[in-house]
Enzyme design. Structure first.
Site, PDB file in Angstrom:
ATOM      1  N   HIS A  28       3.303 -15.678  51.434  1.00  0.00           N
ATOM      2  CA  HIS A  28       2.742 -14.884  50.330  1.00  0.00           C
ATOM      3  C   HIS A  28       3.501 -15.228  49.051  1.00  0.00           C
ATOM      4  CE1 HIS A  28       2.337 -11.305  47.821  1.00  0.00           C
ATOM      5  NE2 HIS A  28       1.441 -10.779  48.638  1.00  0.00           N
TER       6      HIS A  28
ATOM      7  N   LYS B  45      -7.430 -16.465  50.171  1.00  0.00           N
ATOM      8  CA  LYS B  45      -7.657 -15.219  49.431  1.00  0.00           C
ATOM      9  C   LYS B  45      -8.035 -15.564  47.996  1.00  0.00           C
ATOM     10  CE  LYS B  45      -6.460 -11.291  50.511  1.00  0.00           C
ATOM     11  NZ  LYS B  45      -5.850  -9.968  50.477  1.00  0.00           N
TER      12      LYS B  45
ATOM     13  N   ASP C  31      -3.463  -3.934  32.826  1.00  0.00           N
ATOM     14  CA  ASP C  31      -2.283  -3.104  33.092  1.00  0.00           C
ATOM     15  C   ASP C  31      -1.047  -3.889  32.666  1.00  0.00           C
ATOM     16  OD1 ASP C  31      -2.928  -3.951  36.461  1.00  0.00           O
ATOM     17  OD2 ASP C  31      -1.165  -4.653  35.380  1.00  0.00           O
TER      18      ASP C  31
ATOM     19  N   CYS D  82      -1.637 -12.571  38.219  1.00  0.00           N
ATOM     20  CA  CYS D  82      -0.184 -12.361  38.374  1.00  0.00           C
ATOM     21  C   CYS D  82       0.469 -13.516  39.128  1.00  0.00           C
ATOM     22  CB  CYS D  82       0.138 -11.022  39.046  1.00  0.00           C
ATOM     23  SG  CYS D  82      -0.303 -10.898  40.787  1.00  0.00           S
TER      24      CYS D  82
ATOM     25  N   HIS E  99       0.163  -6.912  35.022  1.00  0.00           N
ATOM     26  CA  HIS E  99      -0.569  -8.161  34.852  1.00  0.00           C
ATOM     27  C   HIS E  99      -0.321  -8.775  33.480  1.00  0.00           C
ATOM     28  CE1 HIS E  99      -2.757  -6.950  38.534  1.00  0.00           C
ATOM     29  NE2 HIS E  99      -2.827  -8.267  38.702  1.00  0.00           N
TER      30      HIS E  99
ATOM     31  N   ASP F  97      -5.608 -14.522  41.403  1.00  0.00           N
ATOM     32  CA  ASP F  97      -5.136 -13.319  40.693  1.00  0.00           C
ATOM     33  C   ASP F  97      -4.178 -13.793  39.612  1.00  0.00           C
ATOM     34  OD1 ASP F  97      -3.631 -11.048  39.809  1.00  0.00           O
ATOM     35  OD2 ASP F  97      -3.836 -10.052  41.752  1.00  0.00           O
TER      36      ASP F  97
END
Lengths: 346, 391
Positions: B205, B251, B316, B256, B319, B254
């Protein structure tokens, strides 16, 4: 509010309830010029002002326990509240089976919260009862098959209580549902690693054949290719009998950048092990050819990487001039190329 | 190959013949101004939507201050002083920082608070940190197997090692025994995929891989990783279509991960260089820098200010911080001596460089280290390392 008579027991604010009248709420000490000041709702302020009061007095009571439930409902990420709840669970000798039901409900509602999963683990340990865990995690995974916390909890339960039976079957079910579920492929590796291991050649054969079968179903599934590579690392890709032939055969129907990358890995392994089963020069040439093919045509997003692999191969196995990354004369070697990183670097 | 159905109108070739030229007059949307206002406001006030981050307020300070420093926007001295005083209230009497005043110490807000104070970089900021108690706190969460729990009675995962290594190295409190066994524990998190999981056995991850790798760099043990396998894993995480990075295989992209994943490439470049690798690029990190910048600038900006995960998601501060950090990594190669900039779009898109280990600006890292190295390493005074607290 200290002057106000506290007689209301039906008010939703703890501040107004008579059962709480003895406790003076403790406002948050943000200082005179707060920063990152959150515009808390009245309810939020009320609950946490009372929580701070309880914490300050180290009160261990049923009402304190009830208050932690309210606090968690408002912010389930407040680890100080969870810690306090655990202290109360023990001090008040609360029914841990009831607590498990509560935890289950919170996780269903907020399955990506760290604190509630950790809390579940603690209670399972106290009860020394993992009997519901695998089914529970399976239920959460049925809603989100890749929930990282769920998998972490599952692996902990299995290792702690040695519950390995039936897991390979469970993984295969998940892969039937979604062959691209990388978490399931990881779990496959986890189970086998902790049970039979991969050293047994009949196990390794079975896994290779299983993976090739999944690849044929979905040739562009990166997980399967990564798994194939992962399980063959120790033994060496080029040492597995017939693998090069099997993969080359796939090229017509199952071509993908992953297949090509796998061949590069295989050729590189043949070079590294100086395998006599392969013509070293042919391995070298083919590896470079495929790196170029990937960099320039089939996997251009990784151009920089494939060019690096190519240069590395040439540097290690090539015969002749040193290879550099640019066509300009190389700059004098110096550590100034290094990103400043060490704590002691200026 | 024949199309099975007629091509969509929006993909037709004829569009190019109807394309307007821009009349020589540009409409400039200075997104930096939008981001600045979003950040400036958030540093003072946040709506009740942020109640869920009430146990992470030092993070809010760090995410906002780091975003401002990347945008090269100054923080007024009064605001800086207020942040110092707030973080001082978040510091626990037993050492470390909690998510808010009165909360228990936790490694994540500790990491964030120390980073935020180092960004401010004033004497007042440095003085907030009680180094002796911080060392006691780190020992109180250290486990016999080399790992750290995130807080007393809390969970173990590789983030904790990074948070501990980061604050200990910046504030110069590393003792000979503090990180005993830690590097071996982190190494056991590298799995069959080449990346690292949160704990041994878990799926590789991006967030955890960054934490483990950066921690090893701080400990000087990054060479013990299978660097080639890690390099293959992380470069594979850049999405060929979107240009941004995914956190795990198969996945979604994103914003981030623009930092957690792309930020690994500078770390690996340095690690390989130290190993004597002479075939490294001299002009670029090993990922598609332009594609990442395109993803961030075209897909991750909220027109009203702030950045986000992917189109359709809300903005947010988390991010905002990590999209900007990733954009900085993509823009800047090398270091102050050997620097290669690749700025997509207008020059105004240029951000300040960020340090790939700590993710604050390199000058602030250097300044903090210089300051704290003038002070002696404290002696551990608290209880010795304990097994995980039962509550």
């Amino acid at each position: 509010t200290s002057n106000k008579t506290r007689y209301l027991s039906h008010s939703s604010l703890f501040l107004d309830r008579k059962e709480w009248a003895d406790l003076e709420p403790v406002p948050q000490d943000d200082g005179p010029n707060p920063v990152v000041k959150i515009a808390y709702s009245e309810k939020f302020t009320d609950v946490f002002d009372m929580f701070r009061a309880l914490l300050q007095n180290d009160e261990k009571s049923e009402r304190a326990f009830a208050l932690t439930t309210e606090a968690i409902d408002l912010n389930a990420a407040n680890y100080t509240v969870w810690h306090y709840r655990r202290v109360l669970l023990q001090a008040l000798d609360k029914d841990l089976r009831e607590e498990m039901k509560y935890i289950t409900a919170i996780i269903e509602d907020q399955p990506k919260n760290y604190q509630v999963w950790h809390h579940r683990r603690m209670v399972v340990e106290w009860l020394n009862d993992p009997s519901e865990e695998l089914q529970f995690v399976a239920e959460i995974l049925s809603q989100d098959a890749k929930n990282y916390h769920a998998w972490q909890h599952r692996q902990w339960v299995m290792q702690e209580y040695k519950l390995w039976d039936g897991e390979l079957e469970y993984v295969e079910e998940l892969l039937e549902e979604d062959v691209r579920n990388n978490s399931a492929w990881n779990q496959r590796h986890f189970v086998i690693n902790h049970t039979s291991g991969y050293s047994d050649s009949s196990i390794l054969d079975r896994e290779v054949q299983y993976t090739l079968k999944q690849i044929k179903k979905a040739p562009h599934n990166e997980s399967a290719w990564n798994y194939l590579n992962g399980i063959l690392q120790d033994g060496g890709l080029s040492s597995f009998p017939g693998l090069l032939e099997q993969v080359t055969e796939l090229q017509d129907t199952c071509s993908s950048p992953y297949l090509t990358a796998f061949l590069v890995d295989l050729y590189e392994d043949a070079l590294e092990t100086n395998s006599s089963s392969y013509d070293q020069q042919e391995m070298f040439n083919k590896a470079l050819e495929l790196c170029k093919f990937l960099a320039e045509e089939k996997d251009t997003i990784r151009r920089e990487y494939w060019n690096y692999v190519s240069r590395s191969l040439q540097n290690t196995y090539g015969s002749g001039d040193p290879v550099s990354a640019s066509s300009d004369p190389p700059p004098p070697p110096s550590s100034s190329q290094l990103p400043d990183m060490e704590p002691s670097d200026p | 190959m024949e199309e099975a159905s007629p091509p969509l109108r929006c993909f037709r070739e004829s569009h190019s013949s109807e394309l307007f030229s821009d009349d020589g007059v540009q409409t400039v949307t200075s997104k930096e101004q939008q981001h600045y206002h979003y950040l400036k406001k958030g540093l003072r006030h946040l709506s009740d939507a942020y109640e869920c981050l009430d146990a992470s307020r030092p993070w809010l300070c760090y995410w906002i201050l780091h975003s401002l420093e990347l945008l090269e926007e100054p923080v007024p001295a009064a605001v800086a002083s207020d942040v110092c005083q707030f973080l001082a209230r978040c510091q626990s009497p037993t050492g470390g920082f909690g998510g808010g005043p009165g909360q228990h110490a936790h490694l994540a807000p500790t990491y964030a608070a120390v980073n935020a104070l180092c960004i401010l970089g004033t004497e007042e900021a440095y003085k907030v940190i009680n180094r002796e108690k911080l060392l006691d706190f780190l020992y109180s969460v250290k486990q016999p197997d080399g790992s750290f729990v995130m807080h007393v009675g809390g969970e173990v995962d590789v983030r904790s090692a990074y948070c501990a290594a980061s604050v200990a190295s910046l504030t110069n409190i590393i003792t000979p025994t503090l990180f005993d066994g830690t590097h071996n524990w982190i190494l056991s998190c590298q799995n069959w995929e080449g990346g690292l999981g949160g704990v041994p056995g878990l799926e590789a991850h991006g967030g955890y891989t960054f934490c483990g790798t950066a921690a090893l760099v701080i400990l000087g043990k990054e060479h013990m990783l299978d660097l080639k396998a890690l390099l293959r894993w992380v470069t594979s995480k850049q999405m060929r279509f979107e240009g941004g990075f995914q956190g795990r295989c198969n996945k979604l992209v994103d914003g981030c991960y623009s930092f957690w994943q792309a930020g690994l490439l500078p770390l690996l470049h340095r690690a390989l260089f130290k190993e004597g690798d002479s075939t490294l690029s001299e002009s670029s990190w090993m990922f598609e820098r332009e594609a990442l910048q395109e993803y961030i600038l075209l897909c991750c900006q909220n027109p009203g200010g702030g950045l986000l995960d992917k189109p359709g998601k809300s903005r947010d501060f988390y991010h905002t911080c990590y999209c900007l950090s990733g954009l900085s990594v993509a823009q800047h190669f090398g270091n102050k001596d050997l620097h290669n900039e690749l700025i997509l779009g207008r020059d105004e898109n240029r951000l300040a460089p960020t340090h790939p280990v700590y993710n604050i600006c390199p000058e602030k890292v250097a300044q903090a280290i210089e300051h704290f190295h003038q002070l002696p390493v404290p002696v551990q005074t608290g209880p010795t390392p304990s097994a995980m607290d039962q509550s």
